[in-house]
Design a protein around this motif. Structure first.
Motif, short mmCIF file in Angstrom:
data_model
loop_
_atom_site.label_atom_id
_atom_site.label_comp_id
_atom_site.label_asym_id
_atom_site.label_seq_id
_atom_site.Cartn_x
_atom_site.Cartn_y
_atom_site.Cartn_z
N PHE A 257 0.85 -1.18 0.00
CA PHE A 257 0.00 0.00 0.00
C PHE A 257 0.89 1.23 0.00
CE2 PHE A 257 -2.65 3.30 1.97
CZ PHE A 257 -3.82 3.16 1.25
N LEU A 258 0.61 2.17 -0.89
CA LEU A 258 1.36 3.41 -0.95
C LEU A 258 0.44 4.58 -0.59
CD1 LEU A 258 4.00 4.91 -1.66
CD2 LEU A 258 3.12 5.15 -4.00
N ALA A 259 0.74 5.21 0.53
CA ALA A 259 0.02 6.42 0.93
C ALA A 259 0.84 7.60 0.42
CB ALA A 259 -0.13 6.47 2.44
N VAL A 260 0.34 8.27 -0.60
CA VAL A 260 1.09 9.30 -1.31
C VAL A 260 1.15 10.59 -0.51
CG1 VAL A 260 1.17 10.73 -3.39
CG2 VAL A 260 0.57 8.30 -3.55
N SER A 261 2.34 11.14 -0.38
CA SER A 261 2.57 12.47 0.17
C SER A 261 1.83 12.70 1.49
CB SER A 261 2.16 13.54 -0.84
OG SER A 261 2.61 14.82 -0.43
N ILE A 262 2.35 12.07 2.55
CA ILE A 262 1.76 12.31 3.87
C ILE A 262 2.85 12.79 4.84
CG2 ILE A 262 -0.23 10.82 3.64
CD1 ILE A 262 1.27 8.65 5.08
N ASN A 263 3.62 13.76 4.37
CA ASN A 263 4.58 14.44 5.23
C ASN A 263 4.49 15.94 4.99
OD1 ASN A 263 6.51 14.60 7.21
ND2 ASN A 263 8.23 14.05 5.91
N THR A 264 3.26 16.44 5.04
CA THR A 264 2.99 17.86 4.80
C THR A 264 2.51 18.49 6.11
OG1 THR A 264 2.34 17.38 2.52
CG2 THR A 264 1.66 19.50 3.42
N PRO A 265 3.40 19.12 6.87
CA PRO A 265 3.06 19.62 8.20
C PRO A 265 2.31 20.94 8.15
CG PRO A 265 5.35 20.10 7.74
CD PRO A 265 4.82 19.34 6.54
N VAL A 266 1.04 20.91 7.79
CA VAL A 266 0.25 22.12 7.65
C VAL A 266 0.33 22.97 8.93
CG1 VAL A 266 -2.05 23.05 7.26
CG2 VAL A 266 -1.29 21.01 6.02
N ALA A 267 0.21 22.30 10.08
CA ALA A 267 0.19 23.05 11.34
C ALA A 267 1.53 23.69 11.65
CB ALA A 267 -0.21 22.12 12.48
N SER B 11 6.80 29.21 36.12
CA SER B 11 5.59 30.02 35.96
C SER B 11 4.46 29.13 35.47
CB SER B 11 5.83 31.17 34.97
OG SER B 11 6.20 30.67 33.70
N VAL B 12 3.27 29.37 35.96
CA VAL B 12 2.09 28.63 35.53
C VAL B 12 1.34 29.52 34.54
CG1 VAL B 12 -0.04 27.51 36.24
CG2 VAL B 12 2.00 27.38 37.71
N GLN B 13 1.23 29.07 33.30
CA GLN B 13 0.70 29.93 32.24
C GLN B 13 0.32 29.10 31.02
OE1 GLN B 13 4.83 31.79 31.53
NE2 GLN B 13 4.13 31.36 29.43
N GLN B 14 -0.34 29.76 30.07
CA GLN B 14 -0.45 29.16 28.75
C GLN B 14 0.96 29.10 28.18
OE1 GLN B 14 -3.37 31.63 26.63
NE2 GLN B 14 -4.67 29.82 26.48
N VAL B 15 1.34 27.94 27.68
CA VAL B 15 2.73 27.73 27.26
C VAL B 15 2.85 27.97 25.76
CG1 VAL B 15 4.64 26.10 27.16
CG2 VAL B 15 3.08 26.08 29.12
N PRO B 16 3.71 28.91 25.33
CA PRO B 16 3.84 29.20 23.90
C PRO B 16 4.93 28.36 23.23
CG PRO B 16 5.08 30.81 25.15
CD PRO B 16 4.46 29.88 26.16
N TYR B 17 4.77 28.15 21.95
CA TYR B 17 5.81 27.56 21.13
C TYR B 17 6.86 28.63 20.83
CZ TYR B 17 8.11 26.05 16.81
OH TYR B 17 9.04 25.73 15.85
N VAL B 18 8.15 28.30 20.97
CA VAL B 18 9.19 29.31 20.78
C VAL B 18 10.19 28.91 19.70
CG1 VAL B 18 9.00 30.12 23.16
CG2 VAL B 18 10.64 28.30 22.60
N GLY B 19 9.92 27.83 18.97
CA GLY B 19 10.88 27.34 18.00
C GLY B 19 10.73 27.97 16.62
N PRO B 20 11.56 27.53 15.68
CA PRO B 20 11.55 28.09 14.32
C PRO B 20 10.50 27.44 13.43
CG PRO B 20 13.27 26.44 14.50
CD PRO B 20 12.64 26.54 15.87
N THR B 21 10.32 28.01 12.27
CA THR B 21 9.49 27.39 11.23
C THR B 21 10.30 26.28 10.58
OG1 THR B 21 8.35 29.46 10.79
CG2 THR B 21 8.26 27.78 9.08
N PRO B 22 9.74 25.07 10.44
CA PRO B 22 10.52 23.96 9.89
C PRO B 22 10.75 24.09 8.40
CG PRO B 22 8.24 23.30 10.19
CD PRO B 22 8.37 24.69 10.78
#
Length: 474
Positions: free
Chosen positions: A301-311, A335-346
């Protein structure tokens, strides 16, 4: 391609200890030189021993060395009666140089804090295993410590995609094989699934939801299905759903600003593609079981193109947690808070290529690489909605619902995928003793995104684990 054609890698004890880090490159396993010896992280205060768990599962046992400052019970001190079992979900021991955290040996990090750790590998390769086939490998690791005269407490460690493996394992170990054999599953586990010894605790380090939902580094699962592909045909593309097209909101630097209307179409298309691939695979399985398939056991089985990180591409998606959680920094602050993402765009992968597709089998796709989306499947700024966790065993949140053992989840803020994944696991976890914390500035490989800004995040990660384990098991 048969999912049973595993190839044994010819590697001896010395070569394994020298070259491998066990579970998917979890740090190069080094022959430690004892107290004060070695110049690698954690080399002083630990020793590594080759351990063949079974015919297909080599392991390295890390133990604290006497005289390294931890005193008391057993070899190495009072903590050494606790054993951590680390096994990833797929084999890549000989490609450890491709992993970004080869400077960190996870086994040594546990041992230098006084614990025992068994870092083991599995023959399973991405795309060629059923998740239920790996349970005996984990069970062999747990049983190794159960039989060890100086160990009475065992903790299984799920790192990255290993989170779904270890949560699945513990769910089955605590509740029996029937939890994996429900008719709700796209591919229930077989009737002969063996009982497994339960662990006393579960540790998840920057876990991904699972290979069914996807979202990891390998092409797999719903979350990275390329919406522009029509009928699973690489030559049939819908440009209006190309997430890499500037006219749809993509930017040359890899960032994107998609409209709500476009994202609505993308998520609908992802869900439709996943459901269509599931139907295609199920039809093939019905033919195999009915004796009309090309082969009597399975089919490719070939699942075509399933490495597209939309998020990953749009900074408005999975930007922060929904709730407030402890955020730990290397300067000692919390600190107790909403935790943000701080990394780069892949990095972006704008082309539909074979390398970004999944070549597997129809049965393995159903058991391990798919999940049923519901009508409200969506990714938002702080959530992933519309996943039917009951449809697959290859996921963490649903399995954690059945786990009662103490649970610690540590998320790293330098990886967008796993930030919200860890929160979702926490929300589903059934244990009465469960904790979720985040490590500021840690990348997925434990290393800091910026050492000057964030300090030694690996040290903080394992010190936090040490505090959690010592409070409960020592």
């Amino acid at each position: 391609m048969s999912d049973k054609k595993f190839r044994k890698i010819p590697i001896g004890r010395r070569e394994f200890v020298k070259a491998s880090g066990g579970a998917a490159g979890l740090g190069i396993v080094r022959q430690a030189t004892g107290a004060g010896g070695g110049d690698e992280r954690g080399a002083s205060g630990s020793s590594a021993t080759y351990v063949p768990l079974n015919f297909r599962t080599p392991g390295a046992l890390y133990e604290p060395v006497q005289g390294t400052g931890v005193t008391g019970r057993g070899r190495g001190g009072r903590k050494s009666h606790v054993g951590f079992v680390i096994i990833h979900q797929s084999f890549s021991v000989l490609t450890a140089d491709q992993i970004p955290f080869t400077s960190v040996s996870i086994g040594e990090e546990f041992a230098k804090r006084g614990y025992r750790a068994l870092v083991a590998d599995t023959e399973a390769r991405a795309g060629s295993y059923h998740i239920h086939d790996i349970l005996p490998d984990v069970g062999a690791g747990v049983q190794f410590f159960r039989d060890h005269p100086d160990v009475d407490t065992v903790v299984v460690v799920g790192y990255s995609r290993g989170a779904s493996l270890m949560s699945f394992y513990q769910n089955v170990a605590e509740n029996g094989a029937s939890v994996a054999q429900s008719d709700d599953r796209l591919f229930p586990a077989p009737d002969d699934l063996d009982e497994q010894p339960a662990a006393d605790g579960v540790l998840i380090l920057d876990g991904v939801l699972g290979t069914g939902p996807g979202g990891g580094s390998q092409p797999e699962g719903l979350l990275e299905v390329d919406p522009q592909v029509v009928d699973n045909d690489p030559q049939s593309l819908d440009p209006s759903l190309n997430v890499y097209a500037p006219e749809n909101g993509f930017a040359p630097d890899g960032a994107a600003d998609y409209s709500d209307a476009f994202l609505e179409e993308v998520f609908d298309a992802q869900a439709a593609r996943m459901n269509a691939m599931i139907e295609e695979a199920q039809t093939a399985v019905e033919a195999i079981d009915g004796g009309t398939g090309d082969f009597p056991d399975d089919d490719e089985f070939l699942a075509v193109s399933i490495n597209t990180p939309v998020a990953d591409l749009d900074s408005d998606l999975l930007a922060h947690t929904s709730g407030e959680w402890p955020l730990l920094s290397t300067d000692g602050s919390v600190s107790v808070q909403q935790v943000p993402y701080v990394g780069p765009t892949p990095d972006a992968h704008p082309e539909v290529t074979f390398d970004e597709s999944l070549l597997t089998t129809v049965k393995r796709f159903l058991s391990t690489s798919s999940i049923r989306p519901t009508d409200d499947y969506r990714i938002t700024e702080d959530s992933i909605e519309g996943l039917d966790y009951d449809s697959t065993n290859a996921e963490a949140p649903g399995n954690l619902e059945g786990v009662s053992a103490p649970l610690l989840i540590l998320g790293f803020t330098g990886d967008r995928n796993y930030l919200v994944h860890c929160e979702i696991m926490m929300e589903h976890a059934g244990s009465s003793d469960k904790s979720l914390m985040y490590i500021e500035g840690a990348g997925h490989g434990f290393e800091p995104l910026d050492p000057q800004q964030y300090g030694d995040t690996a040290e903080l990660i394992f010190d936090t684990v040490d505090e959690w384990a010592a409070e409960r098991f020592v």
